[in-house]
Design an enzyme around this catalytic site. Sequence first.
Site, PDB file in Angstrom:
ATOM      1  N   GLU A  43       0.959  -1.061  -0.054  1.00  0.00           N
ATOM      2  CA  GLU A  43       0.042  -0.039   0.123  1.00  0.00           C
ATOM      3  C   GLU A  43       0.993   1.383   0.087  1.00  0.00           C
ATOM      4  O   GLU A  43       1.604   1.548   0.952  1.00  0.00           O
ATOM      5  CB  GLU A  43      -0.819   0.128   1.330  1.00  0.00           C
ATOM      6  CG  GLU A  43      -1.819   1.054   1.567  1.00  0.00           C
ATOM      7  CD  GLU A  43      -2.270   1.611   2.894  1.00  0.00           C
ATOM      8  OE1 GLU A  43      -2.182   2.517   3.379  1.00  0.00           O
ATOM      9  OE2 GLU A  43      -2.576   0.364   3.597  1.00  0.00           O
ATOM     10  N   ARG A  47       1.237  10.428   0.913  1.00  0.00           N
ATOM     11  CA  ARG A  47       1.865  11.305   1.957  1.00  0.00           C
ATOM     12  C   ARG A  47       2.833  12.086   0.980  1.00  0.00           C
ATOM     13  O   ARG A  47       3.436  13.010   1.549  1.00  0.00           O
ATOM     14  CB  ARG A  47       2.300  10.494   3.189  1.00  0.00           C
ATOM     15  CG  ARG A  47       1.324  10.023   3.958  1.00  0.00           C
ATOM     16  CD  ARG A  47       1.908   9.188   5.194  1.00  0.00           C
ATOM     17  NE  ARG A  47       0.939   8.322   5.892  1.00  0.00           N
ATOM     18  CZ  ARG A  47       1.202   7.836   6.962  1.00  0.00           C
ATOM     19  NH1 ARG A  47       2.593   7.790   7.357  1.00  0.00           N
ATOM     20  NH2 ARG A  47       0.587   7.156   7.509  1.00  0.00           N
ATOM     21  N   LYS A 131     -10.554  -0.806   7.445  1.00  0.00           N
ATOM     22  CA  LYS A 131      -9.184  -0.388   8.159  1.00  0.00           C
ATOM     23  C   LYS A 131      -9.514  -0.150   9.517  1.00  0.00           C
ATOM     24  O   LYS A 131     -10.559   0.713   9.718  1.00  0.00           O
ATOM     25  CB  LYS A 131      -8.228   0.732   7.139  1.00  0.00           C
ATOM     26  CG  LYS A 131      -7.004   0.983   7.926  1.00  0.00           C
ATOM     27  CD  LYS A 131      -6.210   1.898   7.041  1.00  0.00           C
ATOM     28  CE  LYS A 131      -4.982   2.425   7.488  1.00  0.00           C
ATOM     29  NZ  LYS A 131      -4.497   3.210   6.706  1.00  0.00           N
TER      30      LYS A 131
END
Length: 208
Positions: A43, A47, A131
């Site tokens: 993943e 960012r 998640k």
Amino acid sequence: MTKEQILTQIREIGIVPVIKIDDTADAVPLAQALIDGGLPCAEITFRTDAAEGSIKLISDKFPDMFIGAGTVLTTEQADRAIAAGAKFIVSPGFNSKVVKHCQSKNVPIFPGCITPTEIEMAIEHGLDTVKFFPAEQAGGLSMIKALAAPYTKMTFIPTGGVDTGNLAKYLEFGKIIACGGSFMIKPDLAEVTRLSKEAVKIVKEVRG
């Protein structure tokens, strides 16, 4: 790939390495180190400005590697990630607009949910896997078990504070399909491969 096939693949792998890449030049070597360690999955978080390019480079070089995009906060980021080759989307929180957008494109999304209210929002949107982030800081396995009791059809991908020390504990609980983590991501690529192998061994010991 259907949503069911993607969930099956995530469950089989058991671990989703969470990667922050600052320089696209690091993308392919890091992916190779993960593959060498038995983790053909990642993943890549949005960012940094290198996220989109890194997803494309890895997807082109390793078409069989299971690549998703993380820290997706907007529909625009989701579109860029999908165009670059991301097979699934992960967000730190629940954003209805982003969830609906991904669903309209038939791309699985796993939003971050840590409260009953957020889980009910996920259910309302037709989701059955979320998640759980930040996992350890939000109560860890005991909190997940507490949430799983009333929401019997919900499954979880805990991320945040998961490492080789507690990975087995999480995976032993049937409502957890996989764990996300960055504990295997180190500057030394040989160390990435070693830690990946260690994590894969734990998964096999727990799940056979």
